[in-house]
Every structure is written in C-alpha cells, then in structure tokens.
Design an enzyme around this catalytic site. Structure first.
Site, short mmCIF file in Angstrom:
data_model
loop_
_atom_site.label_atom_id
_atom_site.label_comp_id
_atom_site.label_asym_id
_atom_site.label_seq_id
_atom_site.Cartn_x
_atom_site.Cartn_y
_atom_site.Cartn_z
CE LYS A 113 -8.21 -2.21 5.66
NZ LYS A 113 -8.13 -3.57 5.13
CD1 TRP A 152 -2.05 -2.28 1.81
CD2 TRP A 152 -2.92 -1.38 -0.05
NE1 TRP A 152 -3.01 -3.14 1.33
CE2 TRP A 152 -3.56 -2.62 0.20
CE3 TRP A 152 -3.30 -0.64 -1.17
CZ2 TRP A 152 -4.56 -3.14 -0.64
CZ3 TRP A 152 -4.30 -1.14 -2.00
CH2 TRP A 152 -4.92 -2.37 -1.74
CG ASP A 158 -2.95 4.23 4.58
OD1 ASP A 158 -3.95 4.12 5.29
OD2 ASP A 158 -2.75 3.53 3.56
#
Lengths: 356, 356
Positions: free
Chosen positions: B192, B101, B168
């Site tokens: 999440k 990511w 992030d």
C-alpha cells in the site's frame, strides 16, 4: 565487457523475460497502470495466475490429480509448510540428507512430527547421492532435494519407494523432462530456473492434503490455498508475473526436452573440459554430478585466488564456491547460453597454459 | 484519458519509484545485471537492505531498542508469525477486533495461545473504533489494526495500555508522524504505502523477542532473522528494492510530516465534499474515519451502479467497495495526488447535479 552470469541464485533470466518485466512496470498489459499498482483480484492479474499454473501443468505433464499453487516465500518456507500440512505429531516422515538444504528441511520437520533419516551423505561431504534405506512402516512421505546447489550433486534417478515422494526442486526445476507424476509434492523457490525471488511453486497431488487431524493457521494450509486459487491473500504479484513470463519462455523455446538438450550440452562441455585440465579437480562422484551447479577445486589451493581474480577480470560473475564448501561453483541454469560456458572453458584452458 | 488509481492495494506508487524500478530490471546500479539476477549476499544488494532498514528507523524515529526486518509474505503471514513468536501455549494475547483483518489475526493466534477479545465492533458493522477493555493479568500483548482497509476506519489515538502493543499497520504505515516508540511490534505488508506485494516490514522492540520457551521453525523465528540481518534465506529481492525506493521517496518529499499534510488535504477535501452532497452517506463515525480508505454509500442504492459506471468511464480505478461491505471505497495512499481526489470530487458534484 560481456558479462557471464553464473550466479547460483538469484540467477540469470532470459533477456526477453527481463524486457517484458520492465515494460510491465511501466504499463501492464495496456492497462495504463504498472503491474505493481494493480489489484490481485482483477481479471488482468487473474489471467497471469491462470497461465502460470497451467504452464506448470503443461510442462510437467501432470495428470488431473494435481493442484498447482504459487505461494509467498522461498523453499525455506516449504521446509516448514510441508510437514505442517502432512504430519500429525505422532507421524513419521523420512528425509534424505544429501546437503545443507536437505538437512535444514529435516530439522524444520522435527517441529511437527518424527523424522527418520533415510540417507545421510555427511560422511562423504555430500559428494554423492545415496538411495534411501528401508523406510519405517507408516512413513508419511520421503523427502529428497533433487539438486544440491551448494554441493553440486543431483539425483539422476527417481527413487523407487511406496510412500508419497516429496521433492525440493528449487535448483533444477524445469531443467529436464521427468516423470513428475511420480511425485506427491514438488516445491521450488522461483529464483533459479523459474523467475525472481519471493515466490514458491508448490505442486500437490490432491490425495495427500487434508488428511491431517490438527488445525493449522490459514496462511499455511494447502487446502485453503487450493480452495482460494492461490489468492487467499495478496500474492507476490510481480514475482508470479515473472514466473509466468519465464514459463512462457520455456514453452516457446521448446519445453523441457529443449531445456534438457541445452543443459546437457553445457554440462558436458564443462565437465569434459575440467576432466582434461588436471589443474582442476572434481570431488563429486561422476554419476551424481549436477547439471545446474558444477562444484570443483584447484588441485593446488594456492591457485584458487588467482583463478578467481582472473574470472573477475573476465566478467565471470558468481563463480566463488559457497562459503562452507569453498572452491569454484559454476551455475548453469536454463537461461545461461552455451557461449558463456564456452567462455569459461576457454579461461580454464588459458589459466592452465599459464600455470600448468 | 488520465487514470486515477484509487486501488486499495496493491495500489498507486510514485512515478519516480516505478521509473527507477524498471531501470533496475535492465541494469541495477551499473552492475550490468538486472536486479532480478543478482545474489542477495552481494554488496550491492546489502546496501539496498541496509538503506531500507535504516530509512524505516529514520522515518519512525525509532530508538536503539528496535530491530527492523524485511521478511517474505504479507501481513497475513504475520497474523501467524506474531503469536508463534510471542506466545507459549498457556499464554494469553488480547486482540481488538475492528474489522475483518483483525478478526483473522485473532483467529490465527488461537493456534498458539489463548485469545482475549479486548474490543469487538461487530455489533456496529465495524463503523467505529472502540478502546480496549481492561486486559487480563499477564496479557502478553495487545494487538490492534491501525487502519481498516475494508471498513474505512482508523485509530487516531494510540490506546494507553501497560502491555506490549502490537500493530498491523499495513494500510496506513508511513502516512503520518506518530510516537512509534509506543509500539513493541509493528508489521505491514508493503503493497500500500511502502512498495510492491511480496514483502513484510516487521519492527520489533528487542525486549519482546526470545522470551518464548518452545522452539519454532527457523523461518518463522524473529530472533534468527534478526541475527541474520533479514538474510536467513533469499529475501524477496525486488520487493525489498521497491520498498527501499519508496522509503527514499518519502524522505526526499519531506518525510512523515509532509505525508500527513498531503493526506490531511486529500481526506479533508473528500469527506467535506461527501458531507455536502446528500446523495452520498458515510456510515463510519466521524472520529474514526480513515485517511487512507474512505468507505461510503449512495443514499439510494439504485444509484450505485450508475455511479460506478460513471467512475469507470472517467478513469477512476478501484472504487468499488470490498465484496463484504459494498458501496464505494476510495483509497488515498501517500502516492495519490490531490488532483485525483479533486477529480473524484468533481465527479461527485457532477453526478449530484444530474441525479439530485
């Protein structure tokens, strides 16, 4: 008291869709898990995405030249994403400005290329639709907003142009049969006729993508989304699911011909009633009136507040006009029953009797 | 059979949040309307947005220098939006690449400025976290991914740098107390620890926005979103609502100290169990192991398929490793009960007895 939901968006959804959506939050598809807790790459969600995409193709009777995407965001995201994908910096796109959303769309395009104003109805306060002027040579696309939620106008005729036609159909998508194959790109935020806020439908004719020379971020790139089947990143799972349910409902009810029949009945009833009650005036020219959003005024502005108060007392939700336009706005999306429009028309009559 | 939801995201949510979300689909806040059918500019939704934003400030103990936004999209959208807002074309941003990511985030930044790689753990298959190198003069920000969902690593120490820190936090947000005021920008997809897919949390220290010289599209512009209170366009209403409910649940349960206590208990139990069962190996270095996503392998690869089969039989959902990494991944987000981890550890023991 029975409520009548005339919200302009987010707006009324079919009762059965709401039931199924709530059930899926408890237990999605007998997985024992909530739709909010499942992976987007599971077979169970794959079926949802597939059905949503194929339902769009079926309802629009799209040829094999088209791809269907469900992406994050609302139409406002597409205001940027369309020119980012279709223009290089020296290219020109044409925009018909028939209301505030078309104007915003054109403004976002200026960050990516040149914008030619093909029509602008600012001079008449956007109370009519005007066909596009002659377009410059090499215009990459013409953009129209098929229904203007705020101003209450709608295109009832697809313009004849020899460049790719791009349409923001956020507020009248799936409201009527139409030759959808005349468009090169159709996009719509879901929260009016197609589900819950948080997802965008994008329909693309394959030949218009991938012509751009410059690179763009992956998350904006139609080609990469097509390759990934709308699963480049975690999609807005629940909103896609609600769209799938709503599309399934439209098909079950009889598809776009049936939606047109219902919408025509509601719109005829409302506009005829308004025409017969001179306390109310419609500024939008007759041939441009929207089936989805009727915008009108009290001839005597002093009566607006008492009329809105009466609406509130009688459970008529969301009928205050948009803040820049004022007056009354009655939104009649697919899921709104004729009986709600009848109830509103009864109120028009009652109010006229008392104040006429 | 009781299911144990170890999905990596979208993932497990608290039962009470699911109950309330389903109820709101039937009747939101006693409005008589569904949360899917109400206007985003109503007072009722305004309260939802306000509570969501203020809960974030409260949980993170943010100073008044911060703004909190809820925007369309997922973290992948922020991969673009962060550099688009913070960089001019000649500026440089630094990225720590500790997993797929972070690598994607860095790539998107190249469309908006220069990218300096401050750390890159590709050489060890991202099995550890490495502190950033000396940054170039005038680096606009340093970007890190605080938890790597795919590789199972996590930053347990905030790097000391004298440039704005951008993080992030998609997969470990609200999992532990931390000095959140050390960050200039924090973003996270909700699916999440914070709710349902389709919405992004963005926390911004005010001094970093509005410094860019170039104009950018409205829908991407943090300044315009701040001015509009996250209501520039129709937000992803339902996803914001689920985030608000989840944040309310975290606060009610005891806030971040209690989340840390629970997560520490789960993570200790799992890693200790793995360490005591040599059939299983962990490649991630001990000091970088994630509390949220434990990634590990069968020492004998031939045993992986039977172990996964056993997991499936026993209702252990989502434990197959990410496609590029393989092995096993057990995600233990806030809403996962210790009893689920215990059940998984019992399975490790049982499997070892049978195959050891």
């Amino acid at each position: 008291m029975k409520l009548h939901n005339f919200n302009s968006g987010p707006s009324i959804l079919p009762v059965s869709v709401l039931e199924e959506a709530a059930n899926a939050i408890h237990n999605f598809n007998n997985t024992g898990l909530s739709i909010l807790e499942i992976g987007h790459r599971t077979a169970a969600f794959g079926e949802v995405m597939d059905e949503a995409r194929s339902s769009v193709k079926q309802l629009m009777q799209l040829s094999n030249e088209y791809e269907v995407l469900f992406l994050h965001g609302g139409a406002t995201t597409q205001f940027m994403q369309v020119p980012m994908n279709l223009l290089d910096a020296t290219d020109t796109a044409a925009y018909c400005i028939n209301g505030i959303w078309g104007k915003k769309a054109a403004k976002e395009a200026t960050f990516f290329g040149n914008v030619f104003t093909a029509a602008d109805t600012t001079d008449c306060d956007h109370t009519c639709i005007r066909m596009p002027a002659q377009l410059p040579v090499d215009t990459k696309y013409l953009h129209i907003t098929t229904n203007n939620t705020v101003e209450g106008t709608q295109w009832h005729q697809i313009p004849e142009v020899d460049v790719p036609l791009v349409a923001d159909m956020s507020s009248d998508i799936f409201s009527r049969p139409m030759d959808y194959n005349r468009f090169a790109c159709i996009y719509a935020g879901a929260q009016k006729n197609m589900g819950a806020a948080g997802v965008n439908l994008v329909v693309l004719r394959k030949d218009i993508v991938g012509k751009r020379k410059k690179g763009i971020p992956a998350i904006m790139d139609y080609q990469q989304h097509i390759a990934a089947g709308s699963l480049m990143n975690t999609p807005p799972v629940f909103s896609v699911y609600v769209s799938m349910l709503t599309l399934r409902w439209i098909i079950r009810e009889g598809g776009l011909p049936e939606m047109e029949r219902r919408n025509r009945a509601k719109t005829t009833l409302l506009y005829d009633t308004l025409n017969n009650h001179p306390l109310f005036t419609i500024r939008v020219s007759p041939e441009s009136r929207s089936w989805m959003n009727a915008v009108f005024f009290l001839a005597n502005p002093a009566l607006e507040a008492p009329f809105l108060e009466l609406c509130k007392e009688q459970g008529m939700i969301g009928v205050k006009g948009y803040r820049t336009v004022g007056g009354i706005r009655v939104s009649m999306y697919n899921a709104l029953e004729l009986s709600s429009v009848q109830a509103f028309c009864d109120l028009i009559h009652y109010f006229t009797e008392k104040n006429g």
